[in-house]
Design a protein around this motif. Structure first.
Motif, short mmCIF file in Angstrom:
data_model
loop_
_atom_site.label_atom_id
_atom_site.label_comp_id
_atom_site.label_asym_id
_atom_site.label_seq_id
_atom_site.Cartn_x
_atom_site.Cartn_y
_atom_site.Cartn_z
N ARG A 137 0.83 -1.21 0.00
CA ARG A 137 0.00 0.00 0.00
C ARG A 137 0.86 1.26 0.00
O ARG A 137 0.41 2.34 -0.39
CB ARG A 137 -0.92 0.02 1.22
CG ARG A 137 -1.93 -1.08 1.27
CD ARG A 137 -2.68 -1.09 2.59
NE ARG A 137 -3.43 0.14 2.82
CZ ARG A 137 -4.09 0.42 3.95
NH1 ARG A 137 -4.06 -0.46 4.95
NH2 ARG A 137 -4.75 1.55 4.07
N GLY A 138 2.08 1.13 0.44
CA GLY A 138 3.02 2.24 0.54
C GLY A 138 4.17 1.81 1.42
O GLY A 138 4.16 0.71 1.99
N PHE A 173 1.51 -2.56 4.40
CA PHE A 173 2.57 -1.58 4.16
C PHE A 173 3.94 -2.26 4.21
O PHE A 173 4.15 -3.20 4.98
CB PHE A 173 2.55 -0.48 5.22
CG PHE A 173 1.41 0.48 5.08
CD1 PHE A 173 1.50 1.57 4.24
CD2 PHE A 173 0.23 0.28 5.79
CE1 PHE A 173 0.44 2.46 4.11
CE2 PHE A 173 -0.83 1.16 5.66
CZ PHE A 173 -0.73 2.25 4.82
N VAL A 190 8.46 8.44 0.62
CA VAL A 190 7.90 7.50 1.60
C VAL A 190 7.25 8.29 2.73
O VAL A 190 7.53 9.47 2.94
CB VAL A 190 8.99 6.59 2.19
CG1 VAL A 190 9.64 5.74 1.11
CG2 VAL A 190 10.05 7.41 2.93
N SER A 206 6.98 11.73 1.34
CA SER A 206 5.65 12.07 0.83
C SER A 206 4.75 12.61 1.94
O SER A 206 3.82 13.38 1.67
CB SER A 206 4.99 10.85 0.19
OG SER A 206 4.79 9.81 1.15
N VAL A 228 -2.07 8.11 3.27
CA VAL A 228 -1.71 7.60 1.94
C VAL A 228 -2.42 8.34 0.82
O VAL A 228 -1.77 8.87 -0.08
CB VAL A 228 -1.95 6.08 1.86
CG1 VAL A 228 -1.69 5.59 0.45
CG2 VAL A 228 -1.07 5.35 2.85
N ALA A 231 -0.66 11.03 -1.85
CA ALA A 231 -0.68 10.77 -3.29
C ALA A 231 -1.17 11.98 -4.08
O ALA A 231 -0.69 12.28 -5.17
CB ALA A 231 -1.55 9.56 -3.59
#
Length: 324
Positions: free
Chosen positions: A62-63, A91, A131, A155, A317, A321
């Protein structure tokens, strides 16, 4: 003659205590290293290696969430507290031993910014980024430095009971602590009296960190806490803590420049890093940051409120994005 002998007795006693402490420190360090050997892959960077613990899927995740631990700890602390939960939710999770802690080399890195530089290099080598970076306590300062100095690698930020804002000037240590923290003295103590004293206070310190909640079952073993008793790690911890105030003064003015999703999570019963002194004002400083206040929760949020924290991290998340 008698007076000369009596005058020299304190020096002889001090030497004997240091010698006994040195032997005890060697044994304590050896036992900790043997009991908790490296449990994950290393990443070679300039000047040495960073140790990691990794969990979760490498493909189809998922990340990726990077965990940065706090003081007197290592990668197992956040990995066992929150990392395994995130991995079970799909994850990829990578927890770093900060330089000088756990099994990572010191790499001349004693400030949040310098440690963030080494972690950023490791992320580049691993071909990871951007990340989500989760920093707990002292690790919050390092996570912020990573986002400030290496924005291409981050991120979103999850800052958990973070130490990030400068301390009030009135907070000064007693003279004997200031003396003990001087590099030559700290080096000597970390290899003589420091490890036995730290071992003696280990259980009490862990219980205090968890208050007002009870200490998690098998915490010292699961978090591999005795690794912090080794002389090198003990000295690195003193360096990190003593250098933190000046480092926060330097990076504090830049927090308003952050332009990424930031989650700040803190318990309102934290006796170590008070929410009204750190997490609350920090969230106000960072544009768009979201503060999650956990009623009745203390400092060890990843261990005592892991499900709530994992839920909040997962919510980052889609936001991360859309802001890339």
């Amino acid at each position: 003659m008698v007076l000369a002998v009596l005058a020299g007795a304190p020096l002889v006693l001090a030497f004997c205590l240091l010698a006994i402490g040195a032997v005890a420190s060697l044994l304590i360090g050896w036992r900790a290293g043997a009991a908790y050997p490296p449990a994950g892959p290393f990443v070679s960077v300039e000047g040495g290696r960073l140790a990691t613990l990794q969990a979760g899927p490498e493909t189809g995740a998922r990340g990726t969430v990077v965990l940065i631990h706090g003081a007197s700890a290592n990668a197992a602390d956040p990995m066992e507290g929150i990392g395994r939960t995130l991995a079970a939710q799909g994850f990829r999770v990578i927890a770093f031993d900060r330089p000088g802690h756990g099994w990572s080399d010191r790499l001349g890195a004693g400030t949040p910014a310098s440690q963030a530089d080494r972690i950023a290099t490791a992320l580049a080598i691993l071909d990871l980024g951007p990340v989500i970076v989760l920093g707990h306590s002292w690790g919050g300062a390092a996570a912020l430095a990573l986002a400030l100095d290496h924005p291409e690698r981050v991120s979103a930020l999850a800052l958990v009971a973070p130490v990030a804002l400068p301390f009030p000037q009135r907070m000064t240590l007693p003279w004997y602590w200031r003396l003990a923290a001087k590099p030559p003295v700290a080096w000597l103590l970390s290899r003589t009296l420091g490890p036995p004293l730290a071992l003696y206070h280990l259980r009490g310190a862990a219980a205090h960190a968890f208050r007002p909640q009870p200490e998690a079952a098998d915490y010292l073993d699961r978090a591999r806490v005795p690794l912090a008793l080794r002389p090198g790690a003990l000295f690195a911890n003193v360096e990190d803590l003593m250098g933190l105030p000046a480092a926060l003064e330097r990076q504090n003015p830049r927090y308003g420049d952050l332009r990424l999703p930031v989650l700040v999570v803190s318990g309102d019963a934290d006796p170590l890093v008070r929410i009204d002194a750190q997490a609350g004002p920090l969230a106000e400083r960072i544009p768009g940051a979201r503060l999650v206040r956990l009623p009745g929760i203390g400092h060890m949020v990843p261990w005592v409120a892991g499900d709530r924290l994992a839920e909040a991290v997962a919510d980052l998340v889609p936001v991360a994005a859309t802001t890339r």
